[in-house]
Design an enzyme around this catalytic site. Structure first.
Site, PDB file in Angstrom:
ATOM      1  N   ARG A   1      18.643  -5.279   1.884  1.00 33.09           N
ATOM      2  CA  ARG A   1      17.940  -6.209   1.032  1.00 33.09           C
ATOM      3  C   ARG A   1      18.656  -6.674  -0.255  1.00 33.09           C
ATOM      4  NH1 ARG A   1      11.542  -4.990   0.797  1.00 33.09           N
ATOM      5  NH2 ARG A   1      11.650  -7.167   0.136  1.00 33.09           N
TER       6      ARG A   1
ATOM      7  N   ASN B   1       6.136   6.654  -1.575  1.00 28.88           N
ATOM      8  CA  ASN B   1       6.606   5.395  -1.609  1.00 28.88           C
ATOM      9  C   ASN B   1       6.227   4.658  -3.080  1.00 28.88           C
ATOM     10  OD1 ASN B   1       7.505   2.693  -1.143  1.00 28.88           O
ATOM     11  ND2 ASN B   1       6.498   2.541   0.430  1.00 28.88           N
TER      12      ASN B   1
ATOM     13  N   PRO C   1       3.100   0.320  -6.642  1.00 28.09           N
ATOM     14  CA  PRO C   1       2.779  -0.996  -6.731  1.00 28.09           C
ATOM     15  C   PRO C   1       2.532  -1.961  -5.473  1.00 28.09           C
ATOM     16  CG  PRO C   1       4.437  -0.626  -8.228  1.00 28.09           C
ATOM     17  CD  PRO C   1       4.375   0.806  -7.859  1.00 28.09           C
ATOM     18  N   ASN C   2       1.644  -2.655  -5.616  1.00 28.18           N
ATOM     19  CA  ASN C   2       1.519  -3.877  -4.531  1.00 28.18           C
ATOM     20  C   ASN C   2       1.424  -3.139  -3.031  1.00 28.18           C
ATOM     21  OD1 ASN C   2       1.540  -5.748  -6.306  1.00 28.18           O
ATOM     22  ND2 ASN C   2       3.755  -5.550  -6.833  1.00 28.18           N
TER      23      ASN C   2
ATOM     24  N   TYR D   1       7.284  -6.572   5.715  1.00 27.60           N
ATOM     25  CA  TYR D   1       6.583  -5.202   5.840  1.00 27.60           C
ATOM     26  C   TYR D   1       5.544  -4.796   6.870  1.00 27.60           C
ATOM     27  CZ  TYR D   1       8.208  -5.445   1.143  1.00 27.60           C
ATOM     28  OH  TYR D   1       8.882  -5.170  -0.227  1.00 27.60           O
TER      29      TYR D   1
ATOM     30  N   ALA E   1       8.070  -0.998  -6.143  1.00 28.47           N
ATOM     31  CA  ALA E   1       9.143  -1.417  -6.736  1.00 28.47           C
ATOM     32  C   ALA E   1       9.503  -0.535  -8.038  1.00 28.47           C
ATOM     33  CB  ALA E   1       8.787  -2.737  -7.616  1.00 28.47           C
TER      34      ALA E   1
ATOM     35  N   ARG F   1      17.523  -3.598  -5.147  1.00 18.88           N
ATOM     36  CA  ARG F   1      16.557  -2.652  -4.289  1.00 18.88           C
ATOM     37  C   ARG F   1      17.558  -1.639  -3.789  1.00 18.88           C
ATOM     38  NH1 ARG F   1      11.610  -5.065  -3.798  1.00 18.88           N
ATOM     39  NH2 ARG F   1      11.769  -7.224  -3.510  1.00 18.88           N
TER      40      ARG F   1
ATOM     41  N   HIS G   1      13.053   1.525  -8.157  1.00 17.96           N
ATOM     42  CA  HIS G   1      14.406   1.273  -8.579  1.00 17.96           C
ATOM     43  C   HIS G   1      14.415   1.298 -10.241  1.00 17.96           C
ATOM     44  CE1 HIS G   1      14.362  -0.443  -4.515  1.00 17.96           C
ATOM     45  NE2 HIS G   1      13.136  -0.945  -4.820  1.00 17.96           N
TER      46      HIS G   1
ATOM     47  N   ARG H   1       0.116  -9.985   3.647  1.00 27.97           N
ATOM     48  CA  ARG H   1       1.249 -10.914   3.495  1.00 27.97           C
ATOM     49  C   ARG H   1       2.783 -10.235   3.687  1.00 27.97           C
ATOM     50  NH1 ARG H   1       0.258 -14.635  -1.180  1.00 27.97           N
ATOM     51  NH2 ARG H   1      -2.270 -14.743  -1.495  1.00 27.97           N
TER      52      ARG H   1
ATOM     53  N   HIS I   1      10.419   4.428   2.415  1.00 28.28           N
ATOM     54  CA  HIS I   1      10.338   2.996   2.391  1.00 28.28           C
ATOM     55  C   HIS I   1       9.868   2.359   3.707  1.00 28.28           C
ATOM     56  CE1 HIS I   1      11.485   2.974  -1.726  1.00 28.28           C
ATOM     57  NE2 HIS I   1      12.482   3.680  -1.455  1.00 28.28           N
ATOM     58  N   LEU I   2       9.104   1.359   3.672  1.00 24.34           N
ATOM     59  CA  LEU I   2       8.840   0.639   4.942  1.00 24.34           C
ATOM     60  C   LEU I   2       9.988  -0.247   5.620  1.00 24.34           C
ATOM     61  CD1 LEU I   2       5.452  -0.488   3.444  1.00 24.34           C
ATOM     62  CD2 LEU I   2       5.694   0.769   5.706  1.00 24.34           C
TER      63      LEU I   2
END
Ligand code: CA2
Length: 150
Positions: A107, A74, A10-11, A23, A77, A111, A80, A18, A100-101
């Site tokens: 973080r 990847n 997702p995303n 990222y 979210a 995460r 997690h 953004r 993961h990027l």
């Protein structure tokens, strides 16, 4: 021809639009283009997908695992939270490299836990698009357990 699946959660379709400080500026299409070139140079076919839906990722992982084809994952979210993704990997024996990027361990605490790492072959995080490239190179490399050679 060997097929390697690159699955994005997702995303990740928002990449490059953004949050560049976290990222980077590359889009998911940029990452796909780079990986496809590297895979092609090694005679490997790439299936590159993104979904915002957990079930899509489960279905794709199951299919790859049943076909004996490796996965660069990847899960965004869902990394997690998703026992379903973990079970799809464990249940089909899919060979998965978790990527993961960002460096998720630098973080927020939520995460730091991954539901996937324990059933993954390996984990690469924190190198931006290079995380994906390193995962692909790991899958392409012959198994090596001796000293590094120049
Ligand atoms: O660092 C990664 O690759 C992550 O898997 C990215 C996920 C995040 O939830 C994980 O903790 C770490 C988030 C992907 C969202 O990507 C965006 C990109 C641009 C703008 C907004 C979100």
């Amino acid at each position: 021809m060997t097929t390697i699946h690159v699955l994005n959660g997702p995303n990740l379709n928002l990449l490059g639009t953004r949050e560049p400080a976290t990222y980077g500026r590359a889009t998911l299409a940029d990452i796909e283009t780079g990986l496809a070139a590297l895979a092609g140079a090694h005679g490997v076919s790439l299936v590159f997908r993104q979904s915002n839906h957990e079930g899509d990722l489960v279905t794709w992982i199951q299919a790859a695992g049943q076909a004996g084809e490796p996965v660069i994952l990847n899960a965004g979210a869902y990394t997690h939270t998703s026992i379903a993704i973990r079970d799809a990997i464990a249940g089909t024996g899919a060979e998965v490299i978790e990527v993961h990027l960002s460096n998720v361990h630098a973080r927020e605490p939520f995460r730091h836990h991954s539901a996937i790492s324990a059933v993954a072959k390996g984990v690469i995080a924190g190198f931006g698009p290079l995380s994906y490239e390193l995962a692909l190179r790991a899958l392409l490399a012959p198994a090596a357990d001796g000293p590094l050679t120049a």
